[in-house]
Enzyme design. Structure first.
Site, PDB file in Angstrom:
ATOM      1  N   LYS A 274      68.048  36.454  64.825  1.00 26.47           N
ATOM      2  CA  LYS A 274      67.861  36.685  66.263  1.00 26.47           C
ATOM      3  C   LYS A 274      66.887  37.847  66.441  1.00 26.47           C
ATOM      4  O   LYS A 274      67.135  38.951  65.951  1.00 26.47           O
ATOM      5  CB  LYS A 274      69.205  37.015  66.916  1.00 26.47           C
ATOM      6  CG  LYS A 274      69.080  37.509  68.360  1.00 26.47           C
ATOM      7  CD  LYS A 274      70.434  37.943  68.940  1.00 26.47           C
ATOM      8  CE  LYS A 274      70.238  38.647  70.279  1.00 26.47           C
ATOM      9  NZ  LYS A 274      71.488  39.205  70.820  1.00 26.47           N
TER      10      LYS A 274
ATOM     11  N   LYS B 135      72.047  44.384  82.342  1.00 31.62           N
ATOM     12  CA  LYS B 135      73.020  45.280  81.702  1.00 31.62           C
ATOM     13  C   LYS B 135      73.120  46.579  82.489  1.00 31.62           C
ATOM     14  O   LYS B 135      72.155  46.976  83.136  1.00 31.62           O
ATOM     15  CB  LYS B 135      72.542  45.626  80.291  1.00 31.62           C
ATOM     16  CG  LYS B 135      72.631  44.517  79.290  1.00 31.62           C
ATOM     17  CD  LYS B 135      72.089  44.979  77.945  1.00 31.62           C
ATOM     18  CE  LYS B 135      72.030  43.845  76.941  1.00 31.62           C
ATOM     19  NZ  LYS B 135      73.352  43.408  76.463  1.00 31.62           N
TER      20      LYS B 135
ATOM     21  N   ASP C 234      72.739  37.223  79.906  1.00 31.97           N
ATOM     22  CA  ASP C 234      72.830  38.238  78.856  1.00 31.97           C
ATOM     23  C   ASP C 234      73.450  37.677  77.584  1.00 31.97           C
ATOM     24  O   ASP C 234      73.558  38.382  76.589  1.00 31.97           O
ATOM     25  CB  ASP C 234      73.631  39.444  79.367  1.00 31.97           C
ATOM     26  CG  ASP C 234      73.467  40.640  78.451  1.00 31.97           C
ATOM     27  OD1 ASP C 234      72.493  40.653  77.660  1.00 31.97           O
ATOM     28  OD2 ASP C 234      74.293  41.561  78.524  1.00 31.97           O
TER      29      ASP C 234
ATOM     30  N   ASP D  35      66.346  43.483  75.124  1.00 32.15           N
ATOM     31  CA  ASP D  35      67.293  42.669  75.885  1.00 32.15           C
ATOM     32  C   ASP D  35      67.780  43.466  77.088  1.00 32.15           C
ATOM     33  O   ASP D  35      68.645  44.321  76.964  1.00 32.15           O
ATOM     34  CB  ASP D  35      68.472  42.272  74.989  1.00 32.15           C
ATOM     35  CG  ASP D  35      69.512  41.466  75.747  1.00 32.15           C
ATOM     36  OD1 ASP D  35      69.186  40.965  76.849  1.00 32.15           O
ATOM     37  OD2 ASP D  35      70.639  41.330  75.247  1.00 32.15           O
TER      38      ASP D  35
ATOM     39  N   ASP E 199      67.938  44.881  69.292  1.00 35.70           N
ATOM     40  CA  ASP E 199      68.581  43.567  69.398  1.00 35.70           C
ATOM     41  C   ASP E 199      67.830  42.508  68.591  1.00 35.70           C
ATOM     42  O   ASP E 199      68.059  41.317  68.756  1.00 35.70           O
ATOM     43  CB  ASP E 199      68.701  43.162  70.874  1.00 35.70           C
ATOM     44  CG  ASP E 199      69.870  42.207  71.116  1.00 35.70           C
ATOM     45  OD1 ASP E 199      70.766  42.137  70.258  1.00 35.70           O
ATOM     46  OD2 ASP E 199      69.865  41.522  72.152  1.00 35.70           O
TER      47      ASP E 199
ATOM     48  N   ARG F 253      72.424  33.488  71.585  1.00 38.85           N
ATOM     49  CA  ARG F 253      72.886  32.190  71.079  1.00 38.85           C
ATOM     50  C   ARG F 253      71.970  31.068  71.525  1.00 38.85           C
ATOM     51  O   ARG F 253      71.906  30.015  70.884  1.00 38.85           O
ATOM     52  CB  ARG F 253      74.341  31.949  71.493  1.00 38.85           C
ATOM     53  CG  ARG F 253      74.588  31.871  72.955  1.00 38.85           C
ATOM     54  CD  ARG F 253      76.049  32.087  73.305  1.00 38.85           C
ATOM     55  NE  ARG F 253      76.422  33.504  73.251  1.00 38.85           N
ATOM     56  CZ  ARG F 253      77.621  33.983  73.576  1.00 38.85           C
ATOM     57  NH1 ARG F 253      78.580  33.165  73.973  1.00 38.85           N
ATOM     58  NH2 ARG F 253      77.872  35.270  73.508  1.00 38.85           N
TER      59      ARG F 253
END
Lengths: 500, 501
Positions: free
Chosen positions: B263, B275, B345, B268, B286, B349
């Site tokens: 990933k 966030k 967020d 992010d 991230d 995945r």
């Protein structure tokens, strides 16, 4: 509800359950009803896309060619692969589908199942056990004013008919005892906190004396003398007196070291001065889930006269905020002599358990200890409701509990312990503090805390059951609500590894 | 702008080389066994002087294993300092790493000459000790214009050994791994305005100099391949998303490669589901999974490892903007499954799902492992000391999990297996699409378990698959023997060990 076992045979009237195996293979009973209706049952199964998958159900009212009021078809799946837990789930699913009946008796026509992995007697007993477990209902506070007449189940007898009704009855007897224990646990977990405080809980435990269990209750005076200040600190904010209850069952060889089961019994947990948010706080009536399990387990072991020495110990308190409540920053001296800085008054379960664990080891010298506690929210984030978290210093115990969990459906997943986590509970002014790095690894730091109270490397396992003690939806053998998770698991553990 | 990092050169030399060495190391490091035994390079007179000095400093022999005592300069010829180290025969890899870390801490600031190390460790333990020493000395790149100069620290480690040839070969392989870990840490630490997606791609292209075949899929290629999940995550950023494909083919021709997927969220923000500000700066890291994958490929290529591996870096910036993807959006994926977005967020995945599906279809791998700083939930579960390991609960899944856990134990990149269950399909059920990528936000949900189940839906059942949620150990607050606090490069040592064994 009563579970009965009878010889094979279909009644002319009432409610009947029959099984259908995988790939829509009719059992003998299903076949005879299908024939009576000239294939109507087969057509119904086809129309409903009923393929016989385990626990699938279909209800047919006034089935053609019979005088029955209701026929429930339950999927049996692949009988060659079904273990005892699978039969329990089938029994539970069948009961749940049949319970809408207006008849007071339901008959499950099992007959004999060719090629099954377990004996017909065992399958019949497990069907009865599953149905019984699923039939639990906590309705003592529903008055007639609100309880609709039709909601209350009418079924009083659930009969399993098979080729060998007598053997099934024998196989069922110990399961009946376990079910009684499960129901006791569920009752305790379901009772609201204004009804069930520490003293009321202790009185419930004393009822086990009738079964031959020796019950000792320690009040605050006795506990002060013993130095159990970690436990007492938690309860000091409540007007209700804290208690520790010791339940001894000596079914094994006299003088042999017992197995100890220790339960967290926070009858209500407001969080104390570190008050919890209001949303969902009502759930905290079951923060005595671990103590409930230990009590129900002792009931089950005693009523089935288990050939083992077992001691159950529960610490009962109420965690309240008040002018006399424990404060963040307080330092308490535990019974073990170790000092604890209380950082968060809502991490109270481990304080209670610490002293009870010490008491258990000093007074009973157990050969193994298993504690159960609705201990952390972190375990719910970690594992959800599928597994309880298992923390242990013994690979052997881990293996036994894991396997029994798989077999009973009360599953546990091992989580790590280690020095890096232990360091997180270091305190600046005491031997330890009662929380670690915020929520991070929160279940592990809680377990590390408990581990500090295990003496001489006694084999020990801690089960964090916060995610598995209550269910918000119906499960095959557990109706929505209190689950008593742990009673069946530990009963089977004792039966296989500590009896004989 | 960046100061030269401390990366001491290692020279392996025969144990009985005369003291002092020709290029006059400033620091002597001497291991003393629990029996008080000095190495043969220390003369009897010197032993007496050192023993007396130890007694005088309040730390008489024997020392505890791993204990390091610094003694005043003039005890041995031409040395500025002497470090006496308690050592134990039969030193485990973990103990050797702890020792290396302790030496790194003791050597920092002692002077920038060489060190003459004479410790009674076998070749494997020596390599672990040297690796930990070097990796503990790693420093995060800094952009401070008036940064304090780095403390003067050893530039050359002269390691005495009874088997120079064997140790030299082992160290060359280990040095390649150290480089891979350092590369991963550097990338994790770089801020998102410097390490943009294009800048990360430049780093990927640089691996071609080592013999790695590098292919880049830009937005058009991603579109053509149907990778709607990956595109959506990156669509609000001015730097478009990309997939970097790194192929190292050291194994025999015709053998299926192993697939690694990382990933790589260069930043992010959380997207529209923004966030909170507190701690958001940490989101420059991230891309820790992608950093581990590029670091692993670097190490394998430098080792000329006889294995075939494809690494995928799923790169994107999850920005907020007028073109951002939204909760409720329904996206097509490479696998054909449609996905409803619940929380923008939970973007990791999404990019991984497309990369896993594309990688399995294109590379036909024998096994696939993904690494991702995926969930906060795994940190609640396991803290920072273990990554979560998810693999299918069947014989091949169990075997993969066992092999990875073995490598974890050997290298110290710790893993803990977590359950992978289809029970969570219900939580991932969507009313409008084939599935949703997460459950709606609520108190106490097992998001790491949900994420693992989501990813497993994008890997064919026939391919052994493991998902490593490295959100915990990728960035640490307390140092480990081989890692200062901060970015760890978690996964590189683990994967190289697993792939080359």
């Amino acid at each position: 509800m009563k579970i009965r076992f009878a010889k094979s045979g279909l009644p002319a009237t009432g409610t009947v359950i029959v099984g259908v195996l995988a790939d829509r293979t009719l059992t003998a009973a299903a076949k005879s009803l299908d024939d009576a209706g000239n294939g109507a049952l087969s057509r119904a199964l086809e129309a409903a896309k009923f393929d016989g998958k385990a626990e699938q159900t279909l209800t047919v009212l006034a089935p053609a060619g019979t005088t029955l009021s209701r026929l429930v078809v339950v999927g049996l799946g692949d009988a060659a692969k079904a273990d005892v837990a699978a039969w329990e789930r089938i029994g539970g699913a069948a009961y749940a589908a049949a319970v809408a009946t207006q008849d007071d008796e339901v008959l499950f026509a099992l007959d004999g199942i060719d090629g099954a992995a377990v004996t017909t007697a065992e399958a019949a007993a497990r069907i009865g056990f599953g149905a019984l477990l699923r039939s639990y209902r906590f309705d003592k506070y529903r008055s007639e004013a609100t309880e609709k007449k039709d909601d209350k189940p009418k079924v009083t007898t659930f009969t399993v008919a098979s080729d060998i009704g007598k053997d099934a009855k024998e196989a069922f007897a110990p399961l009946d005892a376990v079910a009684e224990g499960v129901f006791l646990t569920r009752n305790l977990q379901s009772e609201p906190a204004n009804i069930l405080g520490p003293e009321e809980f202790a009185k419930e435990c004393q009822k086990l004396e009738k079964l031959g269990v020796k019950v000792t209750v320690l009040g605050e005076k006795e506990m002060k003398k013993l130095g159990m200040h970690a436990l007492l600190g938690v309860g000091q904010g409540s007007v209700r007196e804290s208690q520790t209850v010791i339940m001894e069952w000596t079914g094994g060889t006299k003088g042999e070291a017992p197995v100890a089961f220790v339960g967290k019994g926070v009858c209500f947990d407001t969080g104390g001065i570190c008050l919890k948010p209001a949303g969902g706080m009502e759930d905290m009536k079951w923060d005595m889930g671990g103590a409930g399990v230990v009590t129900g387990l002792m009931h089950a072991l005693a009523s089935r006269k288990a050939k083992a020495n077992v001691v159950g110990l529960i610490g009962l308190v109420e965690n309240m905020p008040s002018g006399n409540a424990q404060r963040p920053g307080d330092v308490v001296v535990s019974m073990s002599g170790q000092t604890i800085e209380v950082i968060n008054t809502d991490a109270e379960g481990r304080l209670v358990l610490a002293d009870v664990l010490t008491y258990a080891q000093r007074e009973h010298k157990p050969k193994a200890i298993i504690d159960l506690a609705t201990l952390t929210g972190a375990i719910i984030v970690a594992l959800g409701g599928e597994h309880a978290g298992m923390f242990t210093n013994s690979d052997d115990l881990a293996d036994k509990l894991f396997k029994k969990g798989q077999a009973t459906g009360e599953k546990v997943w091992r989580m790590p312990l280690g020095d890096a986590y232990d360091k997180l509970i270091k305190s600046d002014i005491a031997d330890m503090k009662n929380v670690g790095d915020g929520r991070n690894g929160g279940s592990i730091t809680a377990a590390q805390f408990l581990k500090r109270y295990i003496e001489n490397d006694t084999p020990w396992a801690h089960l964090d059951i916060a995610g598995t003690t209550w269910t918000n939806k119906d499960l095959p053998v557990v109706p929505k609500g209190a689950t008593a998770f742990g009673v069946r698991l530990l009963n089977d553990l004792v039966a296989e590894h500590y009896e004989g | 702008m960046l100061p030269t990092p401390i990366r001491p050169t290692v020279r392996i030399l025969p144990r009985r080389s005369p003291r002092p060495l020709a290029d006059a190391p400033a620091i002597a490091v001497i291991g003393v066994g629990s029996d008080g035994q000095f190495p043969p390079s220390v003369t009897l007179d010197q032993q007496a002087a050192l023993t007396a000095a130890l007694r005088q400093s309040g730390t008489p022999l024997p020392l505890k294993a791993g204990q390091v005592v610094a003694l005043p300069a003039a005890l041995l010829p031409q040395t500025a300092a002497t470090l006496i180290v308690g050592t134990d025969s039969g030193c485990s890899p973990a103990q050797a790493r702890t020792l290396g870390g302790a030496l790194a801490v003791a050597l920092r600031g002692l002077g920038d000459g060489g060190a003459d190390l004479d410790l009674p460790l076998g070749p494997e333990a020596a390599v672990e000790c040297l690796s930990a020493l070097r990796l503990r000395l790693w420093q995060a790149p800094t952009y401070a214009t008036k940064a304090d100069p780095l403390p003067p620290t050893v530039t050359t480690l002269h390691w005495r050994t009874g088997s120079p040839a064997a140790l030299t070969a082992l160290w060359q392989a280990a040095e390649a791994v150290c480089e891979g870990v350092e590369l991963a840490r550097d990338l994790q630490t770089l801020p998102a305005n410097i390490l943009t997606v294009p800048a990360f791609l430049d780093r990927a292209r640089a691996l071609s100099a080592l013999g790695v075949e590098v292919e880049i899929l830009g937005p058009k290629d991603l579109h053509a391949a149907g990778m709607g999940l990956h595109l959506a995550v990156g669509q609000a950023s001015v730097t478009p998303p990309a997939l970097a494909v790194l192929r190292w083919r050291g194994g025999p021709a015709g053998v299926a490669p192993t697939l690694l997927v990382g990933k790589g969220l260069c930043f992010d923000t959380g997207g529209v589901c923004l966030k909170p500000a507190g701690g958001m700066e940490e989101m420059k890291g991230d891309m820790g999974g992608a950093a581990a994958v590029i670091g692993t490929l670097h190490a394998l290529a430098r080792q000329r490892a006889p294995v075939s591996v494809t690494g995928l870096l799923a790169l994107a910036e999850n920005a907020i903007g007028d073109n951002a993807y939204r909760p409720g959006d329904i996206l097509p994926s490479h696998s054909g499954l449609s996905v409803e977005v619940i929380d923008t967020d939970a973007e990791g995945r999404l990019v991984l799902a497309d990369a896993l599906s594309w990688g399995c279809a294109t590379e036909k791998p024998s096994a696939v492992v993904d690494l991702a700083t995926l969930t906060g939930s795994i940190i609640v579960a396991l803290g920072h000391d273990h990554a979560g390991l998810f693999s299918r609960h069947d014989s091949t899944g169990d075997a993969l999990a066992a092999a990875l856990t073995d490598s974890a134990t050997r290298t110290g990149d710790a893993l803990w297996r977590m359950p992978l269950s289809d029970r969570w399909d219900e939580a991932l059920k969507s009313d409008a699409a084939d599935l949703r990528h997460c459950a709606p936000a609520a108190r106490l949900i097992p998001d790491a378990l949900h994420a693992a189940r989501f990813l497993s839906r994008f890997v064919p059942d026939s391919i052994p698959f493991a998902h490593l949620d490295i959100a915990g150990p990728s960035e640490i607050r307390r140092p480990l023997p081989w890692a200062p606090a901060g970015a760890t490069g978690f996964g590189v040592r683990l994967l190289v060990d697993w792939l080359t064994r």
